[in-house]
Design an enzyme around this catalytic site. Sequence first.
Site, PDB file in Angstrom:
ATOM      1  N   MET A   1       0.018   1.129   5.230  1.00 53.53           N
ATOM      2  CA  MET A   1      -0.725   1.446   6.443  1.00 53.53           C
ATOM      3  C   MET A   1      -1.795   0.384   6.683  1.00 53.53           C
ATOM      4  O   MET A   1      -2.380  -0.146   5.739  1.00 53.53           O
ATOM      5  CB  MET A   1      -1.386   2.814   6.284  1.00 53.53           C
ATOM      6  CG  MET A   1      -2.087   3.346   7.514  1.00 53.53           C
ATOM      7  SD  MET A   1      -0.919   4.038   8.672  1.00 53.53           S
ATOM      8  CE  MET A   1      -2.069   4.814   9.838  1.00 53.53           C
TER       9      MET A   1
ATOM     10  N   HIS B   1      -2.653  -1.060  -3.361  1.00 51.58           N
ATOM     11  CA  HIS B   1      -3.847  -0.272  -3.088  1.00 51.58           C
ATOM     12  C   HIS B   1      -3.866   0.979  -3.952  1.00 51.58           C
ATOM     13  O   HIS B   1      -3.080   1.900  -3.757  1.00 51.58           O
ATOM     14  CB  HIS B   1      -3.894   0.135  -1.614  1.00 51.58           C
ATOM     15  CG  HIS B   1      -4.155  -1.002  -0.679  1.00 51.58           C
ATOM     16  ND1 HIS B   1      -3.812  -0.960   0.647  1.00 51.58           N
ATOM     17  CD2 HIS B   1      -4.720  -2.221  -0.888  1.00 51.58           C
ATOM     18  CE1 HIS B   1      -4.172  -2.098   1.221  1.00 51.58           C
ATOM     19  NE2 HIS B   1      -4.717  -2.875   0.307  1.00 51.58           N
TER      20      HIS B   1
ATOM     21  N   SER C   1       0.853  -1.186   0.000  1.00 54.51           N
ATOM     22  CA  SER C   1       0.000   0.000   0.000  1.00 54.51           C
ATOM     23  C   SER C   1       0.889   1.237   0.000  1.00 54.51           C
ATOM     24  O   SER C   1       1.715   1.388  -0.888  1.00 54.51           O
ATOM     25  CB  SER C   1      -0.949  -0.026   1.211  1.00 54.51           C
ATOM     26  OG  SER C   1      -1.880   1.031   1.144  1.00 54.51           O
ATOM     27  N   THR C   2       0.763   2.101   1.012  1.00 52.64           N
ATOM     28  CA  THR C   2       1.536   3.345   1.032  1.00 52.64           C
ATOM     29  C   THR C   2       3.035   3.056   0.940  1.00 52.64           C
ATOM     30  O   THR C   2       3.579   2.315   1.744  1.00 52.64           O
ATOM     31  CB  THR C   2       1.242   4.138   2.322  1.00 52.64           C
ATOM     32  OG1 THR C   2      -0.154   4.291   2.465  1.00 52.64           O
ATOM     33  CG2 THR C   2       1.906   5.496   2.271  1.00 52.64           C
TER      34      THR C   2
ATOM     35  N   ASP D   1      -4.217  -4.917   6.130  1.00 47.36           N
ATOM     36  CA  ASP D   1      -4.654  -5.732   4.993  1.00 47.36           C
ATOM     37  C   ASP D   1      -3.518  -6.651   4.547  1.00 47.36           C
ATOM     38  O   ASP D   1      -2.406  -6.190   4.285  1.00 47.36           O
ATOM     39  CB  ASP D   1      -5.085  -4.837   3.831  1.00 47.36           C
ATOM     40  CG  ASP D   1      -5.680  -5.623   2.670  1.00 47.36           C
ATOM     41  OD1 ASP D   1      -6.245  -6.703   2.918  1.00 47.36           O
ATOM     42  OD2 ASP D   1      -5.582  -5.153   1.524  1.00 47.36           O
TER      43      ASP D   1
END
Length: 367
Positions: free
Chosen positions: A309, A216, A190-191, A312
């Site tokens: 973050m 993401h 993600s991030t 998940d």
Amino acid sequence: MSIKVMIVDDSAVVRQVLSQVFDKASGIEVMDVANDPYMAMDKMKAQWPDVIVLDVEMPRMDGITFLKQLMATRPTPVVICSSLTQKGTDISMQALAAGAVEVIAKPAAGVKGFLEDSASQLVMAVRSAAAARMSRVRVMPSAASPAASSATAASGLETRPKLSADAILAPPTGSNVFATTERIIAIGTSTGGTQALEAILTELPRTCPGLAIVQHMPEKFTRSFADRLNSLSQIEVKEASNGDRILPGRALIAPGGKHMMVKRSGAYYQVEVVDGPLVSRHKPSVDVLFRSAAKFAGRNALGVIMTGMGDDGAKGLKEMHDCGAKTIAQDEESCVVFGMPKEAIKLGAADEVMALEMIAKAICRQS
């Protein structure tokens, strides 16, 4: 301690609505607002924000130019919130390349309602940005060439209950997959993941195992992202379509706004792209990808969870581990945000914890 936010947007309505959204959120304080970057820079002389929420199209100076100046002088977590990102992903990729940590695309019309409905998404984006280690954010030399940076676009949240992968796919029943000569790699991030994926995929040879990847990102972002990586890599990188084969030397990236699963088809692996609710508050969800890899590939798979973050993918990686797959978590030092790998490590899901620069080599060892 509250996250201090500055909102920079030439729309008074947007400034007002965003201020209301953040003022209602626990642990976030709107420090100040500005209608253009010059006003923002003047106000920041007195106090510097923890996070800046920034529009792109503004008078006197555009947001991308302001962002590049910030990253060159005092790197600060920036969330881009702009309608320009809806018109074309090139602007969004330029923002990411210039150092933005999160990107949210707001519509050209009905902005007030959109911002109110997207309160959870906006709050999560700010919290994610505040957690980013800016020392790990690599700004590209020229944002005019839209490359993946250390940032990722926000994938969004809902106020509805947080759903597990059960909403899409039943859990695996154990390690019941026979070992085969064909290996696949499942990656979730993600991030910070756009930069991390670029670092890995550009190092892989055409002989590497096939990869299925969840990054993401919202709709329309993933195709440009995949095309960019394809132009930089020896391997083929593409946005996944339903039924695409997972082949050696190919990386399939889950399309924004859809879930992607690994499925076995005879002697081959392919992906299934499906709609459905948010899982672990994301779509695509890493938990969905990892569960499918556990269920249909088992010991023939390698699972890799990277910077991001939240949590998940943590449970999904544990399912892969329990079904005989090898599993890796990115280490804290090389992460922009150590949330997702940290949660996986807590669950005992990771066989190994390693730096980003070692992951490509680990993937090649699976051949």
